[in-house]
Every structure is written in C-alpha cells, then in structure tokens.
Design a protein around this motif. Structure first.
Motif, PDB file in Angstrom:
ATOM      1  N   PHE A  74      17.802  30.629 -42.865  1.00  0.00           N
ATOM      2  CA  PHE A  74      17.544  30.890 -41.441  1.00  0.00           C
ATOM      3  C   PHE A  74      18.418  31.997 -40.853  1.00  0.00           C
ATOM      4  O   PHE A  74      18.306  32.285 -39.670  1.00  0.00           O
ATOM      5  CB  PHE A  74      17.785  29.609 -40.635  1.00  0.00           C
ATOM      6  N   ARG A 330       9.165  14.352 -38.374  1.00  0.00           N
ATOM      7  CA  ARG A 330      10.502  14.951 -38.183  1.00  0.00           C
ATOM      8  C   ARG A 330      10.534  16.379 -38.744  1.00  0.00           C
ATOM      9  O   ARG A 330      11.028  17.308 -38.101  1.00  0.00           O
ATOM     10  CB  ARG A 330      11.547  14.053 -38.870  1.00  0.00           C
ATOM     11  N   THR A 334      10.269  22.016 -37.086  1.00  0.00           N
ATOM     12  CA  THR A 334      10.593  23.407 -37.443  1.00  0.00           C
ATOM     13  C   THR A 334       9.321  24.251 -37.496  1.00  0.00           C
ATOM     14  O   THR A 334       9.299  25.389 -37.034  1.00  0.00           O
ATOM     15  CB  THR A 334      11.259  23.436 -38.838  1.00  0.00           C
ATOM     16  N   GLN A 337       7.984  24.854 -34.041  1.00  0.00           N
ATOM     17  CA  GLN A 337       8.755  25.931 -33.392  1.00  0.00           C
ATOM     18  C   GLN A 337       8.266  27.296 -33.853  1.00  0.00           C
ATOM     19  O   GLN A 337       8.127  28.221 -33.057  1.00  0.00           O
ATOM     20  CB  GLN A 337      10.222  25.808 -33.783  1.00  0.00           C
ATOM     21  N   LYS A 345      17.783  29.709 -32.459  1.00  0.00           N
ATOM     22  CA  LYS A 345      18.263  28.497 -33.123  1.00  0.00           C
ATOM     23  C   LYS A 345      19.788  28.439 -33.082  1.00  0.00           C
ATOM     24  O   LYS A 345      20.445  29.474 -33.247  1.00  0.00           O
ATOM     25  CB  LYS A 345      17.835  28.509 -34.594  1.00  0.00           C
ATOM     26  N   PHE A 378      16.921  18.582 -31.882  1.00  0.00           N
ATOM     27  CA  PHE A 378      16.716  17.533 -32.881  1.00  0.00           C
ATOM     28  C   PHE A 378      17.830  17.695 -33.902  1.00  0.00           C
ATOM     29  O   PHE A 378      18.606  18.646 -33.809  1.00  0.00           O
ATOM     30  CB  PHE A 378      15.329  17.638 -33.541  1.00  0.00           C
ATOM     31  N   HIS A 380      20.330  16.061 -37.483  1.00  0.00           N
ATOM     32  CA  HIS A 380      20.832  15.036 -38.399  1.00  0.00           C
ATOM     33  C   HIS A 380      21.974  14.328 -37.672  1.00  0.00           C
ATOM     34  O   HIS A 380      23.146  14.540 -37.986  1.00  0.00           O
ATOM     35  CB  HIS A 380      21.303  15.689 -39.689  1.00  0.00           C
ATOM     36  N   HIS A 387      20.516  20.476 -33.993  1.00  0.00           N
ATOM     37  CA  HIS A 387      19.808  21.758 -33.930  1.00  0.00           C
ATOM     38  C   HIS A 387      19.466  21.984 -32.463  1.00  0.00           C
ATOM     39  O   HIS A 387      18.524  21.383 -31.936  1.00  0.00           O
ATOM     40  CB  HIS A 387      18.577  21.723 -34.832  1.00  0.00           C
ATOM     41  N   GLU A 427      25.024  23.755 -41.242  1.00  0.00           N
ATOM     42  CA  GLU A 427      24.403  23.706 -42.568  1.00  0.00           C
ATOM     43  C   GLU A 427      23.597  24.961 -42.908  1.00  0.00           C
ATOM     44  O   GLU A 427      23.322  25.214 -44.074  1.00  0.00           O
ATOM     45  CB  GLU A 427      23.487  22.465 -42.689  1.00  0.00           C
ATOM     46  N   HIS A 428      23.205  25.756 -41.935  1.00  0.00           N
ATOM     47  CA  HIS A 428      22.338  26.909 -42.250  1.00  0.00           C
ATOM     48  C   HIS A 428      23.108  28.114 -42.747  1.00  0.00           C
ATOM     49  O   HIS A 428      22.519  29.028 -43.326  1.00  0.00           O
ATOM     50  CB  HIS A 428      21.506  27.317 -41.025  1.00  0.00           C
TER      51      HIS A 428
HETATM   52  C1  MLT Z   1      15.901  20.708 -40.047  1.00  0.00           C
HETATM   53  O1  MLT Z   1      16.816  19.924 -39.863  1.00  0.00           O
HETATM   54  O2  MLT Z   1      14.707  20.367 -39.944  1.00  0.00           O
HETATM   55  C2  MLT Z   1      16.219  22.075 -40.503  1.00  0.00           C
HETATM   56  O3  MLT Z   1      17.559  22.370 -40.505  1.00  0.00           O
HETATM   57  C3  MLT Z   1      15.327  23.110 -39.949  1.00  0.00           C
HETATM   58  C4  MLT Z   1      15.585  23.569 -38.543  1.00  0.00           C
HETATM   59  O4  MLT Z   1      16.707  23.536 -38.048  1.00  0.00           O
HETATM   60  O5  MLT Z   1      14.619  24.037 -37.935  1.00  0.00           O
END
Ligand code: MLT
Ligand code: FAD
Ligand code: ZN
Length: 471
Positions: A74, A330, A334, A337, A345, A378, A380, A387, A427-428
């Motif tokens: 990304f 879930r 992405t 979007q 992002k 959204f 983790h 995000h 994480e990206h």
């Molecule tokens: C996610 O958690 O789905 C990915 O990191 C992708 C995103 O952030 O769009």
C-alpha cells in the motif's frame, strides 16, 4: 544500455528480461493506482545465484534495483521511480516450497511463493501457517517478510517477523547470506534476520525463508457482535482475553460507515446484525480440544458480555460458509474503498488505553477542518491497529480534494498518533508514501540510526533508493 540488457539476458535467459512497454506495464503501477513508475527492464530470476549475479552486475553499473513480489503493498515500495533507469527484480519465479520439517514444525520456502499456496501446502500436511491477509491470493512471502505484514491473526501468532526463523538474503554487494538454520534460539550477536525483515527491499533481497508452522485447530467459531462505542469494545476484548486466552485468534472492528461503503459497492455483503450498530466486531475462537468445548466457551463469554451491556446483539456463524461470509464482509472493505475512488489511508497503532480518546479527538479535528469528509475506520483492534481512512466529501472531486489536502490530513493524523505514543505504520510499512512522515515522526535519533544502517549495508544506495529512508 543495450549492453547491460544483453548481460541480464546472459544471466537469466532473454525471455526473463522484459523491456517492451506492454510486457513491463503490469509491473509498473501499484495496487492502489497511486504510483506509476518506469523501468529500464523487469527481471525475473529463478534462483538465488541468478539474483546474486544480477545485483553484482547492477552494482558495477550503478543501476538501482526495486525488489518486487505480488505488488500488493500500500505504500508504493515496490513501484519504481519515474526515471526509467531502475530495474524491477520480481521474484515470482522463485516459488518452490523446499521442505516441510514436521519435527521442527517449519516450512522452508522461496520468496516468490504466494501466501495462499503456503497456507494450503501447510494445511495439506495438517499444519497451520497462520499469516492471513486480504491479499493472500497474490502477495508473496518475500513481500510479506520485507513489509513485516500483519493481518488478522497477529493477536495470537504475531506479525510475519514472529513467524520467521531463518532467512536467505542477497546483499547489496551481491553476496549470499545463508541464515536458514530454522532455530528458535540463537544468541550469536546481532540479529541479522530481524534487520532484513521489514526493511522493504532497502537493505537486501530476501530469496528464501524458514517459517514456523502450528498445529491446525480442530474447531473454529466465528461471531459478529454489535457494540455501541470503543470503550465497550475494548472492555469486550479484555473479557475475551481473560476468558478465552490463547483461543482468541481474531478480533476485528468495523464501523457503521465502513460497512455502509461495503453495502454500497457489494450489496450481497449486508451486515447480518440488526439496526446498523455503530461498531460491528468480528471475533474468532480456535480450539484444539473439541467443537463442543469452544462453542460452550463462546456462548458463556457472550452471555457475560450481554449481562455487562458490552454488546447489544450477536450472530454466531452456524457453519463454515457463514463464517467465511463474515470474514469476506470484513475483507471487502478495502475493495469497497478502492471502488469508491481515491482515498487517504492511515495504518496506525495506538496503545489500546488511548484509542478511544485518539478517535474522538482526531474525528472532531478532522470534521472541523474538512467538513463533509467521510471517516472509514476499521482494523485489527485486537492488536491496537486501526485503519483510519479518509474519503473525500461526497460530491467533491476526489483527486482535487486529495491534492489540496493530503499533506495536511496526514500530518493531522500523524501528530495525533505521536501525541498518543502510537506508530504511523502498524503493518503496511513506509515505502515512498510515508518517507516524509517517518522522517518527521520516527524521532531524530532513530531516524539517524536507520540512515547509518542503510549507508553501512548499501553504501552505493542501489537497493530501493528513496524508500523508507533517503540517504
Ligand atoms: C486490512 O486490514 O484489511 C488491510 O490492512 C487492508 C486495508 O487497510 O485496507
Ligand atoms: P510487494 O508489494 O511486491 O512489495 C512490498 C515491499 O517489499 C516493497 O518495498 C518491495 O520492494 C519489497 N519486497 C518485495 N519482495 C521482496 C523481497 N523478496 N526481498 C526484499 N524486498 C522485497 N498488509 C498487512 O500487513 N495486513 C493486511 O491485512 C493487509 N491486507 C491487504 C489487503 C489487500 C486487499 C491488499 C491489496 C493489500 C493488503 N496488505 C496488507 C498490504 C500487502 O498485501 C502486504 O504489504 C504484503 O505483505 C505485500 O506483499 P507483496 O508480495 O505484494 O509485496
Ligand atoms: Zn490491516
């Protein structure tokens, strides 16, 4: 340059040196279509020795190299610049799984293996390879290692870094470092493996790895629950952590706005929870004892959560296909979007204790400064990874909005992140997108140390220059 192209052909075979525009095109634009580069050639090696020879040749000719896997990143890390002087080294032909060692519970594989193929190979031998993310059908293990990818299982199994026991790397000098021992303990000085993981192709080219495997769970139960606010969601997470401990393998948060975007572009992805709750939480438990054991545990925890008024609704997946549908919902955010068009992002981590105030304050600032922006959150949540995405106001021209406001919006979010002791990349990774953000927010000492490492390992600056840090 023809002489150099011929020499690449001598090493790889002519058909694996792409120089025609139509052949190079698929490798030049990143997944989000933010960056379009040019390249002298796209090189497709098959072996580590070929990679080493290419790097030596490039070093001798001062040609810089952009390593590339599935090109799903990304941050524009795998996209070349616009000079047309760089070569792309795409590792997709290095896709052999060399060995599964059952006793050591490891898999030894080449960098170009597609993540999903690795998961399937492991499962066929009754093992779990726990790395899992929306791009798993096309991202590659070398790219996962180079970005230290996260995904949906981090709260139980850790990031890609935590899953890696050994690496094989071609250095900027074209030497091969063989660190493929696959040991769970090795305190022989500096950890070279950890240096290359997450370095996004700027310190070395990862050609192979030894990764950890785990026993496959016997039973997995997935549920969607409705929560009214972030404070209750974190209390719910803490409840699951206390009662389910290591059985908790997924805890993902989706806001009302992000699921509305999903439904707009993928109407089949309707939320099964009633009344569009402010927060929909996807929770997964995985068990090695029995189906009965995990189902009872889930029901007990949910009952406790209802009693404590942490949740207002819950749907438990009654079969695998319904569980998959929850996960698809879930993962489609992405894609929704992307369908909606250009967006900004932010992939951030905040200590969970500060997440609620971060969101409330940042949302308020954002809406005040940019009336009408849509905040598509959204993430983790189980590992504090949010995000935090910004879509332009409806009716505005997305490209024009981003051009005018992108820098200031990133800065608003990043300074809030810094204030909350968070990270601007969970994480990206950094790539070219967050080069300036990293310089401004990593801290001067840390940033200087990173530049020192880059200069020491790649003094000619030929590996992915101007990504992560500029020297
Ligand atoms: C996610 O958690 O789905 C990915 O990191 C992708 C995103 O952030 O769009
Ligand atoms: P690329 O994009 O090709 O490369 C990424 C970086 O690594 C570049 O800097 C490149 O130069 C370098 N690189 C690639 N291969 C090598 C190598 N062999 N040696 C050295 N450097 C190398 N990411 C997450 O962390 N979590 C998610 O949940 C997640 N979900 C996603 C969902 C979707 C739909 C998409 C499109 C992406 C998602 N991503 C996610 C981002 C992306 O998939 C990951 O960053 C992934 O690890 C990139 O792998 P890749 O093979 O595509 O790497
Ligand atoms: Zn993510």
């Amino acid at each position: 340059m023809q002489g150099l192209i011929d020499q690449f052909g001598d090493i790889l075979g002519k058909e694996y040196v792409l120089t025609q525009d139509q052949d190079k095109a698929p490798y030049l634009t990143d997944w989000r279509k933010r960056y379009v580069g040019k390249a002298l050639a796209v090189l497709l090696p098959k072996t580590t020795i070929e990679v080493a020879k290419i790097v030596k040749l490039c070093a001798a000719n001062h040609v810089s190299i952009v390593p590339q896997g599935g090109h799903t990143g990304f941050c524009g890390g795998a996209t070349p610049d616009e000079t047309g002087q760089q070569v792309i080294l795409n590792l997709k032909r290095m896709n052999q799984i060399r060995e599964i060692d059952s006793a050591n519970q490891t898999i030894t594989l080449e960098a170009g293996c597609i993540l999903q193929a690795v998961q399937e190979k492991a499962a066929a031998q009754d093992f779990l390879f726990p790395l899992s993310l929306g791009a798993e059908g096309s991202c590659m293990i070398g790219g996962n290692l180079a970005t230290n990818a996260g995904g949906t299982n981090v709260l139980r199994y850790g990031n890609t870094r935590d899953l890696c026991l050994g690496l094989e790397v071609v250095t900027a000098q074209g030497e091969v470092w063989n660190g493929m021992k696959g040991l769970r303990k090795d305190n022989t000085g500096y950890d070279l493996r950890d240096l290359f993981i997450g370095s996004e192709g700027t310190l070395g080219i990862i050609t192979a790895a030894v990764m950890k495997l785990y026993p496959l769970p016997i039973s997995q139960w997935t549920t969607l629950v409705a929560s009214q606010d972030i404070a209750s969601t974190i209390a719910l997470l803490n409840l699951f952590q206390k009662r389910a401990t290591s059985l908790l393998t997924g805890f993902e948060m989706m806001t009302q706005e992000s699921l509305a975007l999903n439904e707009k572009h993928f109407p089949q992805m309707a939320n099964p929870l009633k009344g569009n709750p402010p927060f929909t939480i996807l929770i997964e438990l995985s068990d090695h004892e029995s189906e009965e054991h995990v189902r009872k545990l889930l029901e007990t925890i949910l009952e406790e959560a209802f009693t404590a008024e942490l949740i207002s609704d819950a749907v438990i997946a009654s079969n695998l296909s319904q569980a998959n549908a929850f996960w698809h919902m879930r993962e489609h955010i992405t894609l929704a979007q992307a369908e909606e068009g250009a967006n900004l992002k932010h992939d951030i981590t905040i200590p969970l204790s500060s997440l609620d105030s971060f969101i409330q304050e940042t949302d308020a600032l954002m809406r005040k400064r940019y009336p009408g922006v849509r905040i598509i959150n959204f993430g983790h949540l189980g590992d504090g990874n949010l995000h935090y995405n910004i879509a332009p106001p409806l009716g505005s021209d997305p490209k024009a909005f981003n051009l005018a406001n992108e820098k200031a919006i990133h800065e608003l979010v990043y300074s809030q992140v810094e204030r909350c002791q968070g990270s601007i990349s969970a994480e990206h990774g950094v790539g070219q997108l967050k080069l300036e953000g990293l310089r401004a927010h990593k801290g001067a000492v840390a940033h200087d140390l990173m530049k020192t490492l880059k200069r020491a390992l790649d003094p000619q600056n030929i590996l992915n220059p101007h990504k992560v840090v500029s020297i």
